[in-house]
Design a protein around this motif. Structure first.
Motif, PDB file in Angstrom:
ATOM      1  N   HIS A  64       0.643  -0.915   0.417  1.00  0.00           N
ATOM      2  CA  HIS A  64       0.176   0.365   0.038  1.00  0.00           C
ATOM      3  C   HIS A  64       0.770   1.341  -0.007  1.00  0.00           C
ATOM      4  O   HIS A  64       2.010   1.742   1.281  1.00  0.00           O
ATOM      5  N   LYS A  65       0.426   2.033  -1.076  1.00  0.00           N
ATOM      6  CA  LYS A  65       1.730   3.311  -0.891  1.00  0.00           C
ATOM      7  C   LYS A  65       0.747   4.433  -2.090  1.00  0.00           C
ATOM      8  O   LYS A  65       0.144   4.267  -2.540  1.00  0.00           O
ATOM      9  N   TYR A  66       0.672   5.550  -1.369  1.00  0.00           N
ATOM     10  CA  TYR A  66       0.128   6.610  -2.253  1.00  0.00           C
ATOM     11  C   TYR A  66      -0.914   6.089  -2.420  1.00  0.00           C
ATOM     12  O   TYR A  66      -1.772   7.157  -3.804  1.00  0.00           O
ATOM     13  N   GLY A  67      -2.092   6.002  -1.428  1.00  0.00           N
ATOM     14  CA  GLY A  67      -3.334   5.924  -1.748  1.00  0.00           C
ATOM     15  C   GLY A  67      -3.907   4.590  -2.842  1.00  0.00           C
ATOM     16  O   GLY A  67      -4.603   4.421  -2.668  1.00  0.00           O
ATOM     17  N   ARG A  68      -2.485   3.544  -3.203  1.00  0.00           N
ATOM     18  CA  ARG A  68      -3.267   3.081  -3.532  1.00  0.00           C
ATOM     19  C   ARG A  68      -2.678   1.355  -3.575  1.00  0.00           C
ATOM     20  O   ARG A  68      -1.831   1.489  -2.356  1.00  0.00           O
ATOM     21  N   SER A  69      -3.556   0.341  -3.569  1.00  0.00           N
ATOM     22  CA  SER A  69      -3.120  -1.019  -2.537  1.00  0.00           C
ATOM     23  C   SER A  69      -2.936  -1.910  -3.837  1.00  0.00           C
ATOM     24  O   SER A  69      -3.535  -2.293  -4.809  1.00  0.00           O
ATOM     25  N   TRP A  70      -1.945  -2.713  -3.757  1.00  0.00           N
ATOM     26  CA  TRP A  70      -1.827  -4.137  -4.480  1.00  0.00           C
ATOM     27  C   TRP A  70      -1.573  -5.696  -3.889  1.00  0.00           C
ATOM     28  O   TRP A  70      -1.029  -5.369  -2.215  1.00  0.00           O
ATOM     29  N   TYR A  71      -1.481  -6.652  -4.490  1.00  0.00           N
ATOM     30  CA  TYR A  71      -0.403  -8.007  -4.331  1.00  0.00           C
ATOM     31  C   TYR A  71       0.229  -7.867  -5.109  1.00  0.00           C
ATOM     32  O   TYR A  71       0.094  -7.806  -7.024  1.00  0.00           O
ATOM     33  N   GLU A  72       1.436  -8.419  -4.406  1.00  0.00           N
ATOM     34  CA  GLU A  72       2.700  -8.338  -5.916  1.00  0.00           C
ATOM     35  C   GLU A  72       2.862 -10.408  -5.084  1.00  0.00           C
ATOM     36  O   GLU A  72       2.906 -10.694  -4.302  1.00  0.00           O
ATOM     37  N   VAL A  73       2.734 -10.712  -6.679  1.00  0.00           N
ATOM     38  CA  VAL A  73       2.489 -12.315  -6.306  1.00  0.00           C
ATOM     39  C   VAL A  73       3.188 -13.117  -7.462  1.00  0.00           C
ATOM     40  O   VAL A  73       3.262 -12.351  -8.719  1.00  0.00           O
ATOM     41  N   GLN A  74       4.265 -13.583  -6.744  1.00  0.00           N
ATOM     42  CA  GLN A  74       5.630 -14.492  -7.429  1.00  0.00           C
ATOM     43  C   GLN A  74       5.643 -16.233  -6.993  1.00  0.00           C
ATOM     44  O   GLN A  74       5.132 -16.759  -5.745  1.00  0.00           O
ATOM     45  N   PHE A  75       5.458 -17.152  -8.197  1.00  0.00           N
ATOM     46  CA  PHE A  75       5.515 -18.299  -7.764  1.00  0.00           C
ATOM     47  C   PHE A  75       6.462 -18.542  -9.042  1.00  0.00           C
ATOM     48  O   PHE A  75       6.766 -18.091 -10.065  1.00  0.00           O
ATOM     49  N   GLU A  76       6.584 -20.200  -8.745  1.00  0.00           N
ATOM     50  CA  GLU A  76       7.547 -20.632 -10.245  1.00  0.00           C
ATOM     51  C   GLU A  76       6.529 -21.876 -10.597  1.00  0.00           C
ATOM     52  O   GLU A  76       5.810 -22.578  -9.419  1.00  0.00           O
ATOM     53  N   THR A  77       6.969 -22.433 -11.502  1.00  0.00           N
ATOM     54  CA  THR A  77       6.777 -23.708 -12.370  1.00  0.00           C
ATOM     55  C   THR A  77       7.794 -24.482 -13.225  1.00  0.00           C
ATOM     56  O   THR A  77       8.898 -23.618 -12.453  1.00  0.00           O
ATOM     57  N   ALA A  78       7.962 -25.249 -13.281  1.00  0.00           N
ATOM     58  CA  ALA A  78       8.708 -26.157 -13.795  1.00  0.00           C
ATOM     59  C   ALA A  78       9.321 -25.028 -15.081  1.00  0.00           C
ATOM     60  O   ALA A  78      10.659 -26.216 -15.694  1.00  0.00           O
ATOM     61  N   GLU A  79       8.088 -24.850 -15.791  1.00  0.00           N
ATOM     62  CA  GLU A  79       8.314 -23.891 -17.271  1.00  0.00           C
ATOM     63  C   GLU A  79       9.361 -22.781 -16.712  1.00  0.00           C
ATOM     64  O   GLU A  79      10.127 -21.842 -17.051  1.00  0.00           O
ATOM     65  N   ALA A  80       8.430 -22.016 -15.670  1.00  0.00           N
ATOM     66  CA  ALA A  80       8.914 -20.221 -15.465  1.00  0.00           C
ATOM     67  C   ALA A  80       8.839 -19.613 -14.252  1.00  0.00           C
ATOM     68  O   ALA A  80       8.338 -20.411 -13.805  1.00  0.00           O
ATOM     69  N   GLU A  81       9.450 -18.637 -14.348  1.00  0.00           N
ATOM     70  CA  GLU A  81       8.952 -17.934 -12.862  1.00  0.00           C
ATOM     71  C   GLU A  81       8.399 -16.877 -13.225  1.00  0.00           C
ATOM     72  O   GLU A  81       8.471 -16.234 -14.069  1.00  0.00           O
ATOM     73  N   TYR A  82       7.205 -16.599 -12.462  1.00  0.00           N
ATOM     74  CA  TYR A  82       6.180 -15.791 -12.617  1.00  0.00           C
ATOM     75  C   TYR A  82       6.252 -14.359 -11.956  1.00  0.00           C
ATOM     76  O   TYR A  82       6.531 -14.225 -10.343  1.00  0.00           O
ATOM     77  N   TYR A  84       3.179 -11.516 -10.607  1.00  0.00           N
ATOM     78  CA  TYR A  84       2.023 -10.272 -11.273  1.00  0.00           C
ATOM     79  C   TYR A  84       1.847  -8.969  -9.661  1.00  0.00           C
ATOM     80  O   TYR A  84       2.564  -9.586  -8.804  1.00  0.00           O
ATOM     81  N   ILE A  85       0.996  -8.633 -10.403  1.00  0.00           N
ATOM     82  CA  ILE A  85       0.453  -7.357  -9.604  1.00  0.00           C
ATOM     83  C   ILE A  85      -0.600  -7.299 -10.036  1.00  0.00           C
ATOM     84  O   ILE A  85      -1.118  -6.759 -10.867  1.00  0.00           O
ATOM     85  N   ILE A  86      -1.538  -7.336  -8.345  1.00  0.00           N
ATOM     86  CA  ILE A  86      -2.460  -7.736  -8.584  1.00  0.00           C
ATOM     87  C   ILE A  86      -3.528  -6.043  -8.127  1.00  0.00           C
ATOM     88  O   ILE A  86      -3.062  -5.859  -6.604  1.00  0.00           O
ATOM     89  N   ASP A  87      -3.878  -5.454  -8.687  1.00  0.00           N
ATOM     90  CA  ASP A  87      -4.785  -4.731  -7.763  1.00  0.00           C
ATOM     91  C   ASP A  87      -5.852  -5.783  -6.507  1.00  0.00           C
ATOM     92  O   ASP A  87      -6.410  -6.061  -6.465  1.00  0.00           O
ATOM     93  N   ALA A  88      -5.648  -4.877  -5.252  1.00  0.00           N
ATOM     94  CA  ALA A  88      -5.683  -5.358  -4.379  1.00  0.00           C
ATOM     95  C   ALA A  88      -7.540  -4.963  -4.311  1.00  0.00           C
ATOM     96  O   ALA A  88      -8.540  -6.146  -2.979  1.00  0.00           O
ATOM     97  N   GLY A  89      -8.037  -3.986  -4.705  1.00  0.00           N
ATOM     98  CA  GLY A  89      -9.067  -4.202  -4.365  1.00  0.00           C
ATOM     99  C   GLY A  89     -10.779  -5.101  -5.595  1.00  0.00           C
ATOM    100  O   GLY A  89     -11.675  -5.216  -4.866  1.00  0.00           O
ATOM    101  N   THR A  90     -10.377  -4.626  -6.966  1.00  0.00           N
ATOM    102  CA  THR A  90     -10.551  -5.656  -8.107  1.00  0.00           C
ATOM    103  C   THR A  90     -10.071  -6.815  -8.745  1.00  0.00           C
ATOM    104  O   THR A  90     -10.985  -7.721  -9.158  1.00  0.00           O
ATOM    105  N   GLY A  91      -9.439  -7.080  -7.933  1.00  0.00           N
ATOM    106  CA  GLY A  91      -8.462  -8.178  -8.426  1.00  0.00           C
ATOM    107  C   GLY A  91      -8.126  -8.021 -10.080  1.00  0.00           C
ATOM    108  O   GLY A  91      -7.603  -9.849 -10.539  1.00  0.00           O
TER     109      GLY A  91
END
Length: 99
Positions: A64-82, A84-91
């Protein structure tokens, strides 16, 4: 001496009650306003077309910064690293990157 101890104890109890009420309000507010970490992860997995069972090293952080909120999502699979930035209010997916 007993009166001072009794007064200090009453003040301490009142402060604890006020602190608990304030903390409870902010927890309630967070859950009422935002989609939650599980939903943010779900939005990222859906966008990537990845099954949860195929992921490892999953990390979801609320920001949460400057009045905005989000989720930082990181995950891995066998093929790649991902990442993401997801809006915390809307998805809504705000940013997506795969390495």
């Amino acid at each position: 001496m007993k009166k001072a101890l009794k007064t200090a104890l009453i003040i301490l109890i009142v402060l604890l009650i006020i602190g608990t009420a304030i903390g409870g309000y902010f927890i309630w507010r967070h859950h009422a306003l935002y989609i939650g970490a599980d939903a943010a992860l779900g939005a990222a997995l859906d966008d990537a077309g990845v099954l949860a069972a195929k992921t490892f090293d999953v990390d979801v952080d609320f920001e949460h910064k400057y009045g905005r909120s989000w989720y930082e999502v990181q995950f891995e699979t066998a093929e790649a690293e991902y990442d993401y930035i997801i809006d915390a209010g809307t998805g809504e997916v705000l940013k997506a990157a795969a390495k």
